[in-house]
Design a protein around this motif. Structure first.
Motif, short mmCIF file in Angstrom:
data_model
loop_
_atom_site.label_atom_id
_atom_site.label_comp_id
_atom_site.label_asym_id
_atom_site.label_seq_id
_atom_site.Cartn_x
_atom_site.Cartn_y
_atom_site.Cartn_z
N ALA A 94 35.00 39.79 23.97
CA ALA A 94 35.19 41.24 23.84
C ALA A 94 36.67 41.54 24.00
O ALA A 94 37.32 40.98 24.88
N HIS A 96 39.22 44.81 24.63
CA HIS A 96 39.05 46.16 25.14
C HIS A 96 40.34 46.64 25.78
O HIS A 96 41.21 45.85 26.14
N VAL A 109 36.33 49.65 23.33
CA VAL A 109 36.02 48.28 22.97
C VAL A 109 36.40 48.07 21.51
O VAL A 109 35.81 48.68 20.61
N LEU A 112 33.52 43.14 19.77
CA LEU A 112 32.46 42.55 20.59
C LEU A 112 31.69 41.60 19.68
O LEU A 112 31.10 42.03 18.70
N THR A 191 36.91 46.03 15.69
CA THR A 191 36.00 45.73 16.76
C THR A 191 34.88 45.05 16.09
O THR A 191 34.75 45.07 14.91
#
Length: 222
Positions: A94, A96, A109, A112, A191
């Motif tokens: 992840a 972030h 975020v 992921l 993301t």
């Protein structure tokens, strides 16, 4: 009376023993994970993190990933990697960052992703729980992310983790000024589900999800 004699009619009246039911197929075993933050200069960024992020962003070259990681880290982007304690393999990641916005302080975020072949083992759920924990520790009032409109598996996963669709994300490509070359990075903001990036933001994975928020059936990405 001959007690050893079998009466055919009586035998027919006795039900046969039922066949044993086939066992339910076992699902993937939950992964035993350790979460580690990595940064530029760590060789595991190229060996472990880059393949996960590039699977999510196929247009991101190896060199572009290195440039992105260095610039993003300088802007507060953090890379949290889920390692399998049994094998040492990176099974998910992840990215972030904490953002101060007019809507309040939030944990955003960017990516992921779960490794292909490892979905459904709770990796996405474990990363999501860690992101929530960090957001609260940083004084954030919200956790936010973007997800591609076609990544329905990821949408199920996020809904199962009580994320809601609260806004539309708008974007457009910016053409370079004449004489300037493109940066060579992925056109998306990035993301697993990412804002304004690939039409298919993910592989998962899958990070799709299962209705059970405790298990990650698989968002590959956002």
């Amino acid at each position: 009376m001959d007690l050893t004699r079998t009466d055919p009619e009586a035998a027919d009246s006795v039900p046969a023993d039922p066949l044993p039911a086939d066992p339910e197929p076992a699902g993937p075993a939950p992964a035993d994970l350790v979460l580690i933050d990595l940064g530029p200069g760590d060789p595991r960024m190229a060996a472990d993190v880059a393949p996960l992020i590039r699977a999510l962003r196929p247009r991101l070259s190896a060199d572009a990933f290195t440039a992105f990681a260095e610039e993003g880290h300088a802007q507060g982007l953090r890379f949290t990697v889920a390692y399998d304690t049994a094998t040492g393999r990176a099974l998910g990641a992840a990215t972030h960052r904490v953002l101060a916005t007019s809507r309040g302080r939030l944990l955003f975020v960017d990516d992921l992703v779960t490794a292909a072949g490892s979905r459904g083992r709770g990796i996405g759920a474990r990363l999501m729980a860690e992101l929530e924990r960090r957001g609260r520790a940083e004084g954030c009032t919200r956790l936010e992310l973007d997800s591609g409109t076609t990544n329905v598996d990821a949408h199920r996963f996020y809904h199962a983790h009580r994320l809601t669709v609260a806004a539309f994300h708008f974007g457009r490509e910016l053409e370079p000024d004449p004489g300037e070359g493109r940066s060579g990075t992925d056109g998306g903001s990035g993301t697993d589900e990412n804002p304004g990036t690939d039409e298919n933001p993910g592989t998962d994975e899958n990070p799709g999800g299962d209705a059970d928020p405790g298990r990650d059936e698989g968002p590959a990405g956002r």
